[in-house]
Design an enzyme around this catalytic site. Sequence first.
Site, mmCIF file in Angstrom:
data_model
loop_
_atom_site.group_PDB
_atom_site.id
_atom_site.type_symbol
_atom_site.label_atom_id
_atom_site.label_comp_id
_atom_site.label_asym_id
_atom_site.label_seq_id
_atom_site.Cartn_x
_atom_site.Cartn_y
_atom_site.Cartn_z
ATOM 1 N N GLU A 182 0.882 -1.193 0.016
ATOM 2 C CA GLU A 182 0.041 0.088 0.078
ATOM 3 C C GLU A 182 0.746 1.165 0.000
ATOM 4 O O GLU A 182 0.539 2.076 1.063
ATOM 5 C CB GLU A 182 -1.082 0.043 1.353
ATOM 6 C CG GLU A 182 -2.000 -1.023 1.096
ATOM 7 C CD GLU A 182 -2.947 -0.739 2.370
ATOM 8 O OE1 GLU A 182 -2.677 -0.096 3.068
ATOM 9 O OE2 GLU A 182 -3.586 -1.772 2.456
ATOM 10 N N GLU A 331 -5.791 -8.474 1.071
ATOM 11 C CA GLU A 331 -6.295 -8.104 2.485
ATOM 12 C C GLU A 331 -7.721 -7.659 2.541
ATOM 13 O O GLU A 331 -8.115 -6.786 1.319
ATOM 14 C CB GLU A 331 -5.559 -6.692 3.060
ATOM 15 C CG GLU A 331 -4.024 -7.246 3.570
ATOM 16 C CD GLU A 331 -3.466 -5.998 4.107
ATOM 17 O OE1 GLU A 331 -3.952 -5.135 4.892
ATOM 18 O OE2 GLU A 331 -2.261 -5.846 4.261
HETATM 19 C C1 FCB Z 1 -3.839 -2.101 5.743
HETATM 20 C C2 FCB Z 1 -2.434 -2.700 6.427
HETATM 21 C C3 FCB Z 1 -2.445 -3.598 7.250
HETATM 22 C C4 FCB Z 1 -3.217 -3.435 8.585
HETATM 23 C C5 FCB Z 1 -4.732 -3.113 7.985
HETATM 24 C C6 FCB Z 1 -5.767 -3.039 8.922
HETATM 25 O O1 FCB Z 1 -3.932 -0.812 5.450
HETATM 26 O O2 FCB Z 1 -1.736 -2.925 5.029
HETATM 27 O O3 FCB Z 1 -1.140 -3.515 7.706
HETATM 28 O O4 FCB Z 1 -2.959 -2.286 9.198
HETATM 29 O O5 FCB Z 1 -4.449 -2.052 6.866
#
Ligand code: FCB
Length: 417
Positions: A182, A331
């Site tokens: 990210e 994620e």
């Molecule tokens: C994302 C991150 C991860 C975690 C989640 C909740 O943006 O990549 O490390 O903090 O959020």
Amino acid sequence: MSEKLKFPDNFLWGAATSAHQVEGGNRNDWSEWEKANAERLAKEAGSKWEKWQQDKFPEMFNSENYVSGRACDHYNRYENDLDIAKELGHNAHRFSVEWSRIEPEEGKFDEREVEHYRKVIQAIKNRGMEPFVTLWHWTIPLWLEKKGGCESRKFPEYFSKYSEYVAKKLGKEVKFWITLNEPTSVIASSYLTGVWPPQKKNILKAWRLYKIFARSHIRAYEIIHKNCPDAQVGFANILHSFEPYRRKWFLDELMVRIGKYLTNRRMLNLTEGYNDFLTVQYYFHNRFRFPKKVRTEHLPVTDMNWEIFPHGIYRIINKLKEHNLPIYITENGLADADDSKRQSFIFHHLWEMQRAIQDGADVRGYFYWSLLDNFEWDKGFWPRFGLVEVDYKTLERKIRPSALKYAKICRSNELEV
Ligand code: FCB
């Protein structure tokens, strides 16, 4: 009558973690920043969070909440944690290797740390899981912080040397590589809102960082391919869902366009041609009423007060289709300490993902964030994202009921609706 929605064959199911958030014992820019800022963060909690959050998570007022310290001690307990992942039916696992451990001084690489990660990868594979390795999940070695961290024009060079070392050492064992996690979250939180280290609010720097990150990714992409011909390389991209408050209202629509471009689009444009797969990290639904972001009142929220909007993942995946590349959801998850919303959250996001697949998207895997409760950056330990609960006093692990429901989906490769 219930219906069973099948996912594609060989679909990858798992959970994700990142080194700094679970390992414990790291020394990097974040660990130093945490120590210097813990008291301030504890004091500010009262003005940052809603009353219901303050009541539910009084630990947000303790400064220890904001110091990663031993975290989940995953560095020592990874075998046990991976046993749990296996028990939960996962056939893939995403984690990150920690730059500050591998290259504690500029150009000096620590063989023992690489050995550690080789063992982690072996442990993942021995349990029948596919490793997804992230090279950089935000933390910066202290020597590099002194040279300006990711703001430095030489960041792509430093990152590529480190990537080359890791690719040479671990390349035989790893197929899926994620270069950067990210980048746009770092741009936004470190350089626009200035809440993460190095806490600089500087639009010009923020703008320049896109190119620095794109160059870093492209160089690492080439290096990994040179050293591991069968590798699949991508970067982890956060993608938000956007909506105007008033349709066809020029300024609301304009904000949506700008948001989409800066968050979802720009990094993809700059790295075009250098991604073997695309990723989705989905957490946020943004509704704009010029000049502000507004809430969508009827949506339920997580413990972080983030709106839950599963349909957003459908829209995002559907849009990514145009690139004609495989897609992995690297994620997606929520903070939900009492586990009252997680099962439905996962179910609805998977249902939307399944619809996108039916509509032609080549989605090949889903990683819930996160396997374990862990250290949520500047928020510290109070948000509970884990499929597995961690007692930070005893470090005991406890599987949450929703994890068992998710396990059923992983094992059967289908969603019962
Ligand atoms: C994302 C991150 C991860 C975690 C989640 C909740 O943006 O990549 O490390 O903090 O959020």
